[in-house]
Design a protein around this motif. Sequence first.
Motif, mmCIF file in Angstrom:
data_model
loop_
_atom_site.group_PDB
_atom_site.id
_atom_site.type_symbol
_atom_site.label_atom_id
_atom_site.label_comp_id
_atom_site.label_asym_id
_atom_site.label_seq_id
_atom_site.Cartn_x
_atom_site.Cartn_y
_atom_site.Cartn_z
ATOM 1 N N GLY A 11 0.845 -1.200 0.000
ATOM 2 C CA GLY A 11 0.000 0.000 0.000
ATOM 3 C C GLY A 11 0.876 1.245 0.000
ATOM 4 N N PRO A 14 -0.734 7.533 2.343
ATOM 5 C CA PRO A 14 0.047 8.292 3.327
ATOM 6 C C PRO A 14 0.559 7.442 4.486
ATOM 7 C CG PRO A 14 -2.277 8.894 3.420
ATOM 8 C CD PRO A 14 -2.104 8.033 2.219
ATOM 9 N N GLY A 15 -0.069 6.291 4.732
ATOM 10 C CA GLY A 15 0.493 5.357 5.701
ATOM 11 C C GLY A 15 1.695 4.650 5.091
ATOM 12 N N ASP A 34 2.184 -1.236 -4.570
ATOM 13 C CA ASP A 34 0.935 -0.456 -4.561
ATOM 14 C C ASP A 34 0.168 -0.693 -5.860
ATOM 15 O OD1 ASP A 34 -0.727 1.749 -3.227
ATOM 16 O OD2 ASP A 34 -0.483 2.492 -5.270
ATOM 17 N N GLY A 53 -8.725 11.837 -2.449
ATOM 18 C CA GLY A 53 -9.177 12.168 -1.097
ATOM 19 C C GLY A 53 -8.810 13.576 -0.696
ATOM 20 N N LYS A 58 -9.489 19.223 -1.374
ATOM 21 C CA LYS A 58 -9.102 20.566 -0.903
ATOM 22 C C LYS A 58 -8.856 21.511 -2.082
ATOM 23 C CE LYS A 58 -9.992 18.769 2.427
ATOM 24 N NZ LYS A 58 -10.342 17.382 2.691
ATOM 25 N N GLY A 154 -5.316 0.652 3.292
ATOM 26 C CA GLY A 154 -6.309 1.722 3.297
ATOM 27 C C GLY A 154 -7.743 1.262 3.322
ATOM 28 N N SER A 173 -17.472 9.132 -3.424
ATOM 29 C CA SER A 173 -16.780 10.421 -3.328
ATOM 30 C C SER A 173 -15.824 10.636 -4.498
ATOM 31 C CB SER A 173 -16.023 10.518 -2.001
ATOM 32 O OG SER A 173 -15.106 9.451 -1.879
ATOM 33 N N HIS A 330 -3.067 11.864 8.442
ATOM 34 C CA HIS A 330 -1.955 12.151 9.364
ATOM 35 C C HIS A 330 -1.808 11.055 10.416
ATOM 36 C CE1 HIS A 330 -5.608 14.485 10.137
ATOM 37 N NE2 HIS A 330 -5.414 14.319 11.423
HETATM 38 P P1 FAD Z 1 -4.942 4.774 1.438
HETATM 39 O O1 FAD Z 1 -4.640 6.192 1.236
HETATM 40 O O2 FAD Z 1 -6.320 4.285 1.111
HETATM 41 O O3 FAD Z 1 -3.878 3.975 0.562
HETATM 42 C C1 FAD Z 1 -3.912 2.593 0.439
HETATM 43 C C2 FAD Z 1 -3.171 2.208 -0.820
HETATM 44 O O4 FAD Z 1 -3.035 0.796 -0.842
HETATM 45 C C3 FAD Z 1 -3.900 2.575 -2.117
HETATM 46 O O5 FAD Z 1 -3.000 3.120 -3.036
HETATM 47 C C4 FAD Z 1 -4.449 1.254 -2.611
HETATM 48 O O6 FAD Z 1 -4.543 1.195 -4.037
HETATM 49 C C5 FAD Z 1 -3.356 0.315 -2.132
HETATM 50 N N1 FAD Z 1 -3.763 -1.086 -1.986
HETATM 51 C C6 FAD Z 1 -4.912 -1.584 -1.445
HETATM 52 N N2 FAD Z 1 -4.871 -2.938 -1.457
HETATM 53 C C7 FAD Z 1 -3.682 -3.278 -2.018
HETATM 54 C C8 FAD Z 1 -3.045 -4.506 -2.295
HETATM 55 N N3 FAD Z 1 -3.606 -5.679 -1.984
HETATM 56 N N4 FAD Z 1 -1.829 -4.480 -2.895
HETATM 57 C C9 FAD Z 1 -1.224 -3.306 -3.214
HETATM 58 N N5 FAD Z 1 -1.777 -2.122 -2.959
HETATM 59 C C10 FAD Z 1 -2.983 -2.106 -2.362
HETATM 60 N N6 FAD Z 1 -7.940 12.491 5.620
HETATM 61 C C11 FAD Z 1 -7.362 13.559 6.215
HETATM 62 O O7 FAD Z 1 -6.582 13.387 7.151
HETATM 63 N N7 FAD Z 1 -7.618 14.837 5.783
HETATM 64 C C12 FAD Z 1 -8.463 15.081 4.763
HETATM 65 O O8 FAD Z 1 -8.663 16.240 4.395
HETATM 66 C C13 FAD Z 1 -9.084 13.982 4.121
HETATM 67 N N8 FAD Z 1 -9.921 14.191 3.086
HETATM 68 C C14 FAD Z 1 -10.485 13.110 2.456
HETATM 69 C C15 FAD Z 1 -11.360 13.342 1.405
HETATM 70 C C16 FAD Z 1 -11.967 12.285 0.760
HETATM 71 C C17 FAD Z 1 -12.908 12.545 -0.391
HETATM 72 C C18 FAD Z 1 -11.664 10.951 1.164
HETATM 73 C C19 FAD Z 1 -12.276 9.785 0.444
HETATM 74 C C20 FAD Z 1 -10.794 10.705 2.204
HETATM 75 C C21 FAD Z 1 -10.199 11.784 2.880
HETATM 76 N N9 FAD Z 1 -9.352 11.599 3.960
HETATM 77 C C22 FAD Z 1 -8.787 12.678 4.586
HETATM 78 C C23 FAD Z 1 -9.031 10.262 4.469
HETATM 79 C C24 FAD Z 1 -7.633 9.823 3.961
HETATM 80 O O9 FAD Z 1 -7.644 9.835 2.556
HETATM 81 C C25 FAD Z 1 -7.311 8.452 4.489
HETATM 82 O O10 FAD Z 1 -7.416 8.431 5.896
HETATM 83 C C26 FAD Z 1 -5.890 8.065 4.117
HETATM 84 O O11 FAD Z 1 -5.715 8.087 2.727
HETATM 85 C C27 FAD Z 1 -5.537 6.683 4.662
HETATM 86 O O12 FAD Z 1 -4.241 6.376 4.305
HETATM 87 P P2 FAD Z 1 -3.777 4.859 4.116
HETATM 88 O O13 FAD Z 1 -2.346 4.939 3.712
HETATM 89 O O14 FAD Z 1 -4.140 4.082 5.306
HETATM 90 O O15 FAD Z 1 -4.650 4.280 2.917
#
Ligand code: FAD
Length: 482
Positions: A11, A14-15, A34, A53, A58, A154, A173, A330
């Motif tokens: 993945g 941002p994580g 990813d 997102g 924004k 995510g 969204s 974050h």
């Molecule tokens: P994600 O960002 O979802 O990333 C996960 C990644 O893993 C993706 O690229 C996905 O394709 C990949 N993946 C999934 N499964 C697999 C797999 N099996 N193999 C390889 N890759 C895989 N949060 C804020 O803090 N501030 C904001 O202003 C904000 N605005 C948002 C607005 C919208 C419209 C949305 C939908 C969300 C918003 N969020 C906001 C929430 C924020 O986007 C998420 O909390 C954040 O992206 C989570 O990060 P993550 O790394 O956990 O997962």
Amino acid sequence: MSRHFDVVVVGGGPGGYVAAIRCAQLGLATACVDAWRDEAGKASLGGTCLNVGCIPSKALIESSEWYHRARHEMGAHGIKLDGVSLDLKALLQRKDQVVKALTQGVHALFMANKVNFFHGRGKLLDGKRIAVSPLDKGEKAFEITADNVILATGSSPAELEQLPFDGKHIVDSTAALAFDKVPKKLGIVGAGVIALELGSVWRRLGSEVVLLKSRPGLLPAADPHIAGEALRCFREQGLQFVMGARIQGAEIKRNKVVLSYQDDNGEHSLRLDKLIVAVGRRPNSEGLWEEAVGLRRDARGFIEVDAYCRTGVDGVYAIGDVVRGPMLAHKASEEGVMVAELIAGKTVLPVDLDTVPSVIYTDPEIAWVGATENELKQAGRAYKVGSFPFAANGRARALGRTEGHVRMLADAATDRVLGVHIIGPQASELIACAKLAMDFGASSEDVAMTLFAHPTLSEALHEAALSVDQRAIHVVQAGKKA
Ligand code: FAD
Ligand code: NAI
């Protein structure tokens, strides 16, 4: 192809991407797998946050606010603009450019930090092997292995059974960030963060917007004073709310969505041009590992982890939206850094999930950190309250943004700041100061004794701290202390 790494991150949101960069900085041989694809089918790091997102939403918020100001607020500044019109295509292109610059930036950071990137879908196999399935036909699947694995896959939009997404009329969204026309009448199921942010965008661009939510009351996680003021502001801006709506279903008739719902007044239907369903997100954990790995998911699909994001399987961690806690970028990044440092053998503290700042980028903005009054009452904790309205702040007056206020909650006995809640201009920026104060264990008096520049919006935070002890200067305080 077979390769071994110290760490493989599955993945690249941002994580995941932050974890991968921090691992590489710490000298660990790191790979990130990813699966994100942009419209051209190409890899685009940054996950939900950068692609569909935080960032694109924004960008739209900013553009729609400029448009709204040009039409409705410039006159008050003595600036006359005639013939203001909307070029939606250009507005959307600007948003896409903002996204592209940032996602390409992450690819560049991976290269600079020597993070190996694999574009494909990862699945964790027994023995910390990761099967990578390519996304395009013709490419071959392969395996990589690791001493440590970080799952950061995510979340995805939740779907309602009675309102399946069709990608055109009933959308999530992601599609709502790219309508090619301003919908005349836009319905949104849900009145949470996405509904309020994107509903405000399309309202400012000209849509009539109706938000339908199942429960009474807006923003149950926010301080009730803030939520109450927010509801009043949003209603004044023309957002319409239907509380207690039980959604029955929708039909597409003559290119319109006919949405049926029930509330305490009976059965209703709404004819809409578009319907966004924004009722939360679900973790991407389905099929992510083979059974022999032994990871556990809770009833809602979150991977079970401890405070350090350890899954219970040695060397396997999970972070971000796919685990418990707020679904915020974050929070995901902070967990990524924590796990990277843990793997590198550093001493780390768990991410404090009780003081993750929440921000809603509406106008006015809403931001808070720490406990709400309801939570303190439920915990039986005695507290003091200070509050200060932006209407009494010089900078807010000069900006013409006088709505809202700051509330500070402090422990009745120790005076330690327990929560700060803001609705008003730049609340998203102001909350950082409150978070810093809380992380350093500040009392309201510590904040009150700090010198803030004048004229700034941050003076409202200062005055709220003074007001905890009834000594704010720019509002009349009952029972002022010596
Ligand atoms: P994600 O960002 O979802 O990333 C996960 C990644 O893993 C993706 O690229 C996905 O394709 C990949 N993946 C999934 N499964 C697999 C797999 N099996 N193999 C390889 N890759 C895989 N949060 C804020 O803090 N501030 C904001 O202003 C904000 N605005 C948002 C607005 C919208 C419209 C949305 C939908 C969300 C918003 N969020 C906001 C929430 C924020 O986007 C998420 O909390 C954040 O992206 C989570 O990060 P993550 O790394 O956990 O997962
Ligand atoms: P949300 O949890 O914020 O809101 C869901 C809404 O849907 C609530 O109003 C709820 O009452 C309503 N709802 C749930 N089931 C329903 C049903 N059956 N019928 C009618 N209404 C129903 O979720 P949202 O807005 O989808 O956002 C998902 C997550 O994305 C957020 O929780 C947040 O973590 C993240 N996000 C963060 C942002 C930020 O930090 N500024 C911006 C956008 C999203």
